[in-house]
Design a protein around this motif. Structure first.
Motif, PDB file in Angstrom:
ATOM      1  N   LYS A 168       0.825  -1.221   0.000  1.00  0.00           N
ATOM      2  CA  LYS A 168       0.000   0.000   0.000  1.00  0.00           C
ATOM      3  C   LYS A 168       0.855   1.266   0.000  1.00  0.00           C
ATOM      4  CE  LYS A 168      -3.866  -1.974  -0.236  1.00  0.00           C
ATOM      5  NZ  LYS A 168      -4.850  -1.645  -1.235  1.00  0.00           N
ATOM      6  N   ARG A 169       1.850   1.273  -0.882  1.00  0.00           N
ATOM      7  CA  ARG A 169       2.770   2.418  -0.889  1.00  0.00           C
ATOM      8  C   ARG A 169       2.358   3.502  -1.873  1.00  0.00           C
ATOM      9  NH1 ARG A 169       7.182   1.207   2.227  1.00  0.00           N
ATOM     10  NH2 ARG A 169       7.200  -0.975   2.833  1.00  0.00           N
ATOM     11  N   GLY A 170       1.350   3.247  -2.688  1.00  0.00           N
ATOM     12  CA  GLY A 170       0.889   4.302  -3.585  1.00  0.00           C
ATOM     13  C   GLY A 170       0.724   3.833  -5.015  1.00  0.00           C
ATOM     14  N   PHE A 171       0.859   4.770  -5.932  1.00  0.00           N
ATOM     15  CA  PHE A 171       0.505   4.562  -7.341  1.00  0.00           C
ATOM     16  C   PHE A 171       1.717   4.090  -8.151  1.00  0.00           C
ATOM     17  CE2 PHE A 171      -0.356   5.979 -11.671  1.00  0.00           C
ATOM     18  CZ  PHE A 171      -1.710   5.712 -11.834  1.00  0.00           C
ATOM     19  N   SER A 172       1.598   2.923  -8.751  1.00  0.00           N
ATOM     20  CA  SER A 172       2.664   2.409  -9.618  1.00  0.00           C
ATOM     21  C   SER A 172       2.153   2.334 -11.049  1.00  0.00           C
ATOM     22  CB  SER A 172       3.097   1.011  -9.168  1.00  0.00           C
ATOM     23  OG  SER A 172       3.582   1.044  -7.852  1.00  0.00           O
ATOM     24  N   PHE A 173       2.991   2.758 -11.979  1.00  0.00           N
ATOM     25  CA  PHE A 173       2.598   2.800 -13.395  1.00  0.00           C
ATOM     26  C   PHE A 173       3.633   2.064 -14.217  1.00  0.00           C
ATOM     27  CE2 PHE A 173       2.336   4.729 -17.610  1.00  0.00           C
ATOM     28  CZ  PHE A 173       0.969   4.859 -17.811  1.00  0.00           C
ATOM     29  N   VAL A 174       3.230   0.966 -14.822  1.00  0.00           N
ATOM     30  CA  VAL A 174       4.152   0.222 -15.684  1.00  0.00           C
ATOM     31  C   VAL A 174       3.582   0.235 -17.097  1.00  0.00           C
ATOM     32  CG1 VAL A 174       5.292  -1.977 -16.117  1.00  0.00           C
ATOM     33  CG2 VAL A 174       4.836  -1.264 -13.758  1.00  0.00           C
ATOM     34  N   GLU A 175       4.292   0.942 -17.980  1.00  0.00           N
ATOM     35  CA  GLU A 175       3.898   0.944 -19.393  1.00  0.00           C
ATOM     36  C   GLU A 175       4.627  -0.197 -20.069  1.00  0.00           C
ATOM     37  OE1 GLU A 175       4.128   4.705 -21.430  1.00  0.00           O
ATOM     38  OE2 GLU A 175       4.196   3.773 -23.414  1.00  0.00           O
ATOM     39  N   ILE A 176       3.887  -1.024 -20.784  1.00  0.00           N
ATOM     40  CA  ILE A 176       4.490  -2.177 -21.437  1.00  0.00           C
ATOM     41  C   ILE A 176       4.272  -2.063 -22.945  1.00  0.00           C
ATOM     42  CG2 ILE A 176       4.501  -4.692 -21.616  1.00  0.00           C
ATOM     43  CD1 ILE A 176       3.170  -4.585 -18.697  1.00  0.00           C
ATOM     44  N   LEU A 177       5.357  -1.849 -23.687  1.00  0.00           N
ATOM     45  CA  LEU A 177       5.259  -1.826 -25.153  1.00  0.00           C
ATOM     46  C   LEU A 177       4.970  -3.249 -25.598  1.00  0.00           C
ATOM     47  CD1 LEU A 177       8.283   0.496 -26.051  1.00  0.00           C
ATOM     48  CD2 LEU A 177       5.903   1.134 -25.540  1.00  0.00           C
ATOM     49  N   SER A 178       3.911  -3.397 -26.374  1.00  0.00           N
ATOM     50  CA  SER A 178       3.403  -4.731 -26.641  1.00  0.00           C
ATOM     51  C   SER A 178       3.006  -4.834 -28.110  1.00  0.00           C
ATOM     52  CB  SER A 178       2.186  -4.949 -25.728  1.00  0.00           C
ATOM     53  OG  SER A 178       1.614  -6.203 -25.963  1.00  0.00           O
ATOM     54  N   PRO A 179       3.203  -6.003 -28.726  1.00  0.00           N
ATOM     55  CA  PRO A 179       2.927  -6.123 -30.157  1.00  0.00           C
ATOM     56  C   PRO A 179       1.463  -6.436 -30.464  1.00  0.00           C
ATOM     57  CG  PRO A 179       3.829  -8.161 -29.330  1.00  0.00           C
ATOM     58  CD  PRO A 179       3.769  -7.230 -28.153  1.00  0.00           C
ATOM     59  N   CYS A 180       1.007  -5.934 -31.608  1.00  0.00           N
ATOM     60  CA  CYS A 180      -0.292  -6.319 -32.147  1.00  0.00           C
ATOM     61  C   CYS A 180      -0.053  -6.773 -33.582  1.00  0.00           C
ATOM     62  CB  CYS A 180      -1.265  -5.138 -32.125  1.00  0.00           C
ATOM     63  SG  CYS A 180      -2.896  -5.559 -32.788  1.00  0.00           S
ATOM     64  N   PRO A 181       0.446  -8.009 -33.750  1.00  0.00           N
ATOM     65  CA  PRO A 181       0.840  -8.459 -35.098  1.00  0.00           C
ATOM     66  C   PRO A 181      -0.288  -8.333 -36.109  1.00  0.00           C
ATOM     67  CG  PRO A 181       1.538 -10.041 -33.422  1.00  0.00           C
ATOM     68  CD  PRO A 181       0.658  -9.043 -32.723  1.00  0.00           C
ATOM     69  N   VAL A 182      -1.510  -8.664 -35.711  1.00  0.00           N
ATOM     70  CA  VAL A 182      -2.627  -8.621 -36.663  1.00  0.00           C
ATOM     71  C   VAL A 182      -2.933  -7.182 -37.059  1.00  0.00           C
ATOM     72  CG1 VAL A 182      -5.068  -9.131 -36.980  1.00  0.00           C
ATOM     73  CG2 VAL A 182      -3.573 -10.810 -35.865  1.00  0.00           C
ATOM     74  N   GLY A 183      -3.010  -6.291 -36.054  1.00  0.00           N
ATOM     75  CA  GLY A 183      -3.297  -4.888 -36.332  1.00  0.00           C
ATOM     76  C   GLY A 183      -2.178  -4.224 -37.126  1.00  0.00           C
ATOM     77  N   TRP A 184      -0.963  -4.658 -36.886  1.00  0.00           N
ATOM     78  CA  TRP A 184       0.188  -4.068 -37.583  1.00  0.00           C
ATOM     79  C   TRP A 184       0.432  -4.732 -38.944  1.00  0.00           C
ATOM     80  CZ3 TRP A 184       4.343  -4.236 -33.055  1.00  0.00           C
ATOM     81  CH2 TRP A 184       3.923  -3.375 -32.035  1.00  0.00           C
ATOM     82  N   LYS A 185      -0.298  -5.817 -39.211  1.00  0.00           N
ATOM     83  CA  LYS A 185      -0.116  -6.593 -40.449  1.00  0.00           C
ATOM     84  C   LYS A 185       1.307  -7.128 -40.573  1.00  0.00           C
ATOM     85  CE  LYS A 185      -3.835  -4.171 -42.853  1.00  0.00           C
ATOM     86  NZ  LYS A 185      -4.371  -3.550 -41.627  1.00  0.00           N
ATOM     87  N   MET A 186       1.772  -7.756 -39.497  1.00  0.00           N
ATOM     88  CA  MET A 186       3.104  -8.361 -39.478  1.00  0.00           C
ATOM     89  C   MET A 186       2.987  -9.755 -38.862  1.00  0.00           C
ATOM     90  SD  MET A 186       5.361  -5.286 -37.829  1.00  0.00           S
ATOM     91  CE  MET A 186       5.144  -3.596 -38.345  1.00  0.00           C
ATOM     92  N   THR A 187       4.013 -10.572 -39.053  1.00  0.00           N
ATOM     93  CA  THR A 187       4.058 -11.829 -38.308  1.00  0.00           C
ATOM     94  C   THR A 187       4.482 -11.492 -36.879  1.00  0.00           C
ATOM     95  OG1 THR A 187       6.395 -12.268 -38.660  1.00  0.00           O
ATOM     96  CG2 THR A 187       4.890 -13.001 -40.399  1.00  0.00           C
ATOM     97  N   PRO A 188       4.214 -12.397 -35.934  1.00  0.00           N
ATOM     98  CA  PRO A 188       4.638 -12.131 -34.554  1.00  0.00           C
ATOM     99  C   PRO A 188       6.129 -11.833 -34.445  1.00  0.00           C
ATOM    100  CG  PRO A 188       3.085 -13.952 -34.593  1.00  0.00           C
ATOM    101  CD  PRO A 188       3.375 -13.605 -36.034  1.00  0.00           C
ATOM    102  N   VAL A 189       6.939 -12.546 -35.209  1.00  0.00           N
ATOM    103  CA  VAL A 189       8.381 -12.334 -35.112  1.00  0.00           C
ATOM    104  C   VAL A 189       8.771 -10.980 -35.715  1.00  0.00           C
ATOM    105  CG1 VAL A 189      10.634 -13.193 -35.848  1.00  0.00           C
ATOM    106  CG2 VAL A 189       8.893 -14.811 -35.058  1.00  0.00           C
ATOM    107  N   GLN A 190       8.167 -10.635 -36.858  1.00  0.00           N
ATOM    108  CA  GLN A 190       8.417  -9.302 -37.453  1.00  0.00           C
ATOM    109  C   GLN A 190       7.995  -8.193 -36.484  1.00  0.00           C
ATOM    110  OE1 GLN A 190       5.936  -9.580 -40.895  1.00  0.00           O
ATOM    111  NE2 GLN A 190       7.621 -10.078 -42.303  1.00  0.00           N
TER     112      GLN A 190
END
Lengths: 70, 470
Positions: free
Chosen positions: B212-234
């Protein structure tokens, strides 16, 4: 012996585990699974049970990493 | 020996997919989606850290909308972008809860911008996992607030251009501009090493949250292969080559913070509340009056004439006499000089509505007030006119009229601002609804400036003398 158990029917063949494995223990197979994907398969003596494949895999139940026992 | 397996933080069976084969064992996420990986890191951490039974998992609107099908924790699916507001309620009402707000970039950086900024600014006790894939994934790959410049989406087919669509919002940097958050980090799923760093950040945020120490914010850059029109590896390569140069992967803040309270107000009993709001009426009414019917009083004038104060005094006097009452102010944006009126309802029973459309009594302090409300008074009602400022006569023939130069009477006594007291006292005398003695008891209690008590009591005497003469 260290190895990875693949629940073949849960694999979506994204290849991320194949790329992540430092020892190249995984590869996509040729058989097509229930979801229509050519699921990954494990075939190696080199596995260190490091867990990289497990952590990069987006499906919770596809990969189970075993350490030591055969 | 099993070293890594499906974490127990997940349900054994995923109901969402229970109709399909393999029954209830896969997620609804596309191949190579980042959500599954982040879900796994959270589910694993909750079990390892023993937090599963304390956790309330807030799902967003977006691809992660079905969080409640996966996490074997408490779950709330929130309206679009509102998870931090829901989390605020959970965190403040459940002292022991581990609050996880899991949001995407459309949810958090688009429609929910206000909620996340203010929850962070208040340093609410919650862990926010912000999954940023630079696109609206669920709805088919439209431009998001986080879409990169030049990135082509279904709604920016020519590529995002800053002159046209603005630039991507850097949420971790926005969080860093606020004093509230204790922990801010941006991670990436572009490589196995990045995944392992994300795993650490998830655990850090959950540690902060469990303590209960307060507000933590973790932004995680994450892939959307389908939305980006790429393979998961690309998609992983594109993250490393394009996304991470726009959204630098780093720890922005990690403060040693002591456990904070739940922000709840102390319990206040009726007496404490009465003192706090400056209530002046006695707890126990001095006598119990009854009215044959509800009485609506409209006190109107220009701002500064004390119409609001007169209304409060009347309401307090009514409480003092054992009546039920409401006081409802109405005024323009200007604090002084505008039109103002107070509606006071007096009743022997609970008051249904504080609105006075048809007053039984009108206390008109100036001309415009008489013009505005004369025709609303019920037939047989009472119209009290400040004849110092109102030169015309009341036109209605079906109401009782009482005229008094209350401004002049107050000015002659040396306190023009007390015209409202003269008017109120005359109303008490003329209507008999409240006793003049009650008014004299209420005035000393309600005056914040005690120097004014004496003059106001004298003005009640002035009113009594005037009423006696009339």
């Amino acid at each position: 012996m260290n190895h990875v158990v693949v629940s073949t029917d849960l694999c979506k063949a994204c290849r991320l585990c194949v790329e992540a494995c430092p020892k190249h223990c995984l590869e996509l197979g040729s058989a097509i699974n229930a979801l229509g994907h050519q699921a990954v398969r494990f075939d190696s003596q080199e596995c260190t049970a490091c867990g990289m494949c497990f952590y990069v895999c987006p499906e919770p139940g596809t990969l189970t990493v075993m350490k030591g026992t055969a | 020996m099993v070293k890594h397996a499906k974490p127990k933080g997940f349900y054994d069976v995923f109901e969402r997919k229970s109709q399909d084969f393999p029954a209830g064992e896969t997620t609804h996420y596309c191949p190579g989606c980042g959500h599954g990986t982040v879900h796994k890191l959270i589910a694993e951490a909750l079990v390892d850290m023993g937090l599963q039974d304390r956790t309330i998992f807030l799902s967003p609107v977006g691809c992660a909308v079905f969080g409640y099908y996966y996490f074997d924790t408490g779950n709330i699916q929130c309206a679009h972008g509102r998870a931090p507001a829901v989390g605020t309620g959970v965190a403040r009402s459940l002292d022991d809860a581990v609050v996880i707000s899991y949001q995407g970039d459309g949810d958090l950086a688009g429609i929910g911008t206000a909620e996340i900024v203010h929850a962070a600014n208040r340093n609410e006790n919650m862990a926010v996992f912000f999954v940023n894939n630079a696109i609206y994934g669920m709805t088919g790959g439209q431009m998001a607030p986080t879409t990169l410049l030049g990135q082509s989406t279904t709604t920016s087919p020519l590529g995002r251009k800053s002159e046209r669509e603005g630039g991507p919002i850097h949420m971790a940097e926005v969080m860093s501009a606020l004093e509230g958050p204790i922990y801010i980090e941006r991670c990436t799923l572009s490589s196995p090493a990045g995944v392992m760093k994300t795993r650490k950040a998830v655990r850090k945020a959950l540690t902060n949250q469990s303590e209960k120490r307060g507000f933590s914010f973790v932004e995680i850059l994450s892939p959307c292969p389908v939305g980006w029109k790429m393979t998961p590896v690309q998609s992983r390569s594109w993250m490393a080559s394009s996304m991470e140069s726009v959204f630098p992967v780093k720890r922005f803040r990690d403060e040693e913070a002591a456990p904070k309270g739940n922000g709840r107000l102390p319990f206040l009993d009726d007496g404490a509340l009465r003192d706090l709001v400056g209530a002046v009426a006695n707890e126990v009414p001095t006598k119990v009056s009854t009215l044959s019917q509800d009485l609506g009083v409209k006190i109107a004038g220009f701002g500064g004439q004390g119409v609001m104060s007169a209304g409060i005094l009347l309401a307090n006097a009514a409480i003092h006499e054992g009546l039920h009452t409401t006081w409802l102010p109405s005024y323009g944006p200007e604090m002084r000089g505008g039109k103002a009126n107070a509606s006071v309802v007096l009743s022997s029973d609970a008051v249904g509505s504080p609105v006075v459309d048809v007053p039984q009594a009108l206390l008109a302090m100036n001309g415009p007030s008489l013009d505005a409300f004369e025709n609303h008074v019920v037939p047989g009602g009472l119209v009290m006119v400040n004849s110092s400022l109102i030169s015309r006569k009341v036109e209605r023939r079906d109401v009782r009229v009482f005229e008094a130069p209350v401004s002049d009477l107050a000015a002659e006594a040396g306190f023009l601002k007390g015209a409202n007291i003269v008017m109120l006292a005359l109303f008490a005398l003329e209507s008999g609804v409240i006793g003049i003695q009650t008014l004299k008891e209420i005035i000393p209690k309600s005056m914040k400036n005690k120097d004014l008590v004496e003059i106001n009591l004298r003005l009640v005497d002035v009113a009594e003398e005037f009423h006696g003469r009339e």
